[in-house]
Motif scaffolding. Structure first.
Motif, PDB file in Angstrom:
ATOM      1  N   GLN A 239       6.410   6.160   3.691  1.00 61.25           N
ATOM      2  CA  GLN A 239       5.385   5.232   3.204  1.00 61.25           C
ATOM      3  C   GLN A 239       4.847   5.697   1.849  1.00 61.25           C
ATOM      4  N   TYR A 240       4.579   6.989   1.744  1.00 59.54           N
ATOM      5  CA  TYR A 240       4.042   7.541   0.500  1.00 59.54           C
ATOM      6  C   TYR A 240       5.034   7.399  -0.654  1.00 59.54           C
ATOM      7  N   THR A 241       6.313   7.620  -0.376  1.00 53.71           N
ATOM      8  CA  THR A 241       7.338   7.500  -1.414  1.00 53.71           C
ATOM      9  C   THR A 241       7.330   6.112  -2.020  1.00 53.71           C
ATOM     10  N   ARG A 242       7.205   5.103  -1.186  1.00 54.11           N
ATOM     11  CA  ARG A 242       7.238   3.730  -1.681  1.00 54.11           C
ATOM     12  C   ARG A 242       6.020   3.412  -2.550  1.00 54.11           C
ATOM     13  N   GLU A 243       4.892   4.013  -2.236  1.00 52.93           N
ATOM     14  CA  GLU A 243       3.722   3.850  -3.084  1.00 52.93           C
ATOM     15  C   GLU A 243       3.864   4.683  -4.360  1.00 52.93           C
ATOM     16  N   LEU A 244       4.432   5.880  -4.219  1.00 52.14           N
ATOM     17  CA  LEU A 244       4.625   6.780  -5.359  1.00 52.14           C
ATOM     18  C   LEU A 244       5.514   6.150  -6.423  1.00 52.14           C
ATOM     19  N   MET A 245       6.557   5.437  -6.003  1.00 48.15           N
ATOM     20  CA  MET A 245       7.470   4.852  -6.976  1.00 48.15           C
ATOM     21  C   MET A 245       6.827   3.695  -7.744  1.00 48.15           C
TER      22      MET A 245
ATOM     23  N   THR B 208      -2.843   8.578  -5.122  1.00 52.77           N
ATOM     24  CA  THR B 208      -2.203   7.731  -4.108  1.00 52.77           C
ATOM     25  C   THR B 208      -2.124   8.446  -2.764  1.00 52.77           C
ATOM     26  N   PHE B 209      -1.784   9.732  -2.784  1.00 50.45           N
ATOM     27  CA  PHE B 209      -1.734  10.498  -1.536  1.00 50.45           C
ATOM     28  C   PHE B 209      -3.117  10.542  -0.891  1.00 50.45           C
ATOM     29  N   ASP B 210      -4.125  10.842  -1.689  1.00 52.49           N
ATOM     30  CA  ASP B 210      -5.484  10.970  -1.162  1.00 52.49           C
ATOM     31  C   ASP B 210      -5.970   9.656  -0.565  1.00 52.49           C
ATOM     32  N   LYS B 211      -5.687   8.553  -1.240  1.00 51.24           N
ATOM     33  CA  LYS B 211      -6.113   7.242  -0.757  1.00 51.24           C
ATOM     34  C   LYS B 211      -5.346   6.835   0.493  1.00 51.24           C
TER      35      LYS B 211
END
Length: 343
Positions: A95-101, A255-258
């Motif tokens: 999930q985080y990867t998709r937001e990170l990109m 993004t990770f924190d949120k």
């Protein structure tokens, strides 16, 4: 959070195929049942085969020369403190990867047909891994190296004695080796940490392969650009260019924190790490102004990250080592820089 971006090279030229790198990322799947394997994924798809990854990446290199990267590798390694916030490492990191990109594309100063690029304009594949090994650049290996060198020499001397090339006391040498093994400053489970040894604890991290060319195979998108944001005239048109690495790393943290409601300590922030390199005095001053509980956690985080904190000096005393920080700054810059984006 440790993030690196690197082009894949073979000697003086860049890798012409992603096959070797993709094969390397399949190593953890060896010997596992299908249901236990970690598969490649992208923004919208799961369980993508290694063969498809190679086909898609290698087929997306139009007009790129041998001396130009065909793809980039992004490695994202959350800290043990960050991993503790996850409920399911594999699914949460996916999930985080998709937001990170999304943060990745937002850090480009580029447009396609007059509009900002989006995550749909890039071609990438990612994979979650759960193991890490100690590398030659890790501070534990570097600081253990003098002991490793002495041990290697003693073992060579023993072999020479056993093969009759010289004389010596093998029993005494073996005892010296045993003492050196115990004296090495970095141990894991009672053994000297050596290169290639698997790291204990939670080690989940993300590997991302992202094509140099956009999804249409027509536009070059390089995170290795020396420009953060600029414009240049090309074929009579004004073209935006650049990639802001500072923005990307800051957004990656946010993004990770949120996403996981993570309360980031000052010592974990990208801003703090940059401050340390540029102005150790200011960095240390900021640490000392933290509330007591946050300061205690900050020094715990620092001590685990490889930055040199002298444990015999109480961290509550402001005189702790502005001079120590200055004296050791050169050696710690490597550790600090490894936690920021490296091109």
């Amino acid at each position: 959070m440790y993030i690196t971006i690197t082009p894949q090279k073979l000697g003086i030229n860049y890798s012409q195929s992603s096959a070797d790198f993709v094969g390397y990322l399949e190593k953890e799947n060896q010997g596992l049942e299908q249901q236990d394997m970690e598969h490649f994924f992208n923004q919208y798809g799961d369980e993508i085969s290694a063969e498809e990854v190679v086909k898609e990446i290698d087929g997306n290199t139009a007009k790129l020369k041998k001396k130009e990267p065909k793809f980039y590798s992004i490695t994202v390694s959350p800290s043990k403190y960050e991993l503790r916030k996850l409920q399911d490492n594999s699914q949460d990191l996916k999930q985080y990867t998709r937001e990170l990109m999304k943060d990745y594309v937002a850090s480009f100063n580029r447009e396609i047909n007059g509009r900002p690029i989006t995550v749909d304009d890039i071609k990438y594949f990612a994979k979650i891994e759960h193991q890490r090994t100690f590398k030659g650049t890790d501070f534990q290996i570097i600081e253990n190296q003098p002991y490793a060198t002495k041990i290697l020499q003693l073992k060579t001397d023993i072999r020479n004695i056993q093969e009759g090339r010289t004389e010596g006391n093998i029993k005494r040498m073996k005892k010296e080796i045993a003492n050196l093994e115990k004296q090495a400053p970095h141990q894991q489970n009672g053994k000297r940490i050596v290169q290639g040894m698997k790291k204990d604890g939670e080690q989940s991290h993300i590997h991302i392969i992202v094509s140099r060319k956009d999804a249409s195979n027509s536009i070059s998108l390089s995170p290795g650009s020396k420009h953060k944001a600029s414009e240049v005239e090309m074929h009579g048109k004004t073209v935006k260019r650049g990639f802001d690495r500072d923005t990307f790393f800051a957004k990656a943290e946010q993004t990770f924190d949120k996403t996981f409601d993570y309360k980031r300590n000052y010592a974990e922030t990208y801003k703090a790490k940059k401050t340390f390199v540029k102005n150790p005095n200011l960095y240390f001053s900021a640490l000392m102004k933290l509330p007591a509980n946050e300061k205690a956690l900050a020094f715990k985080i620092i001590s685990k990250s490889g930055l040199p904190i002298v444990p015999s000096i109480p961290v509550s005393q402001a005189q702790i080592a502005l001079r120590v920080f200055k004296r050791l700054r050169r050696g710690t810059e490597i550790a600090i820089k490894s936690s920021s984006i490296g091109i």
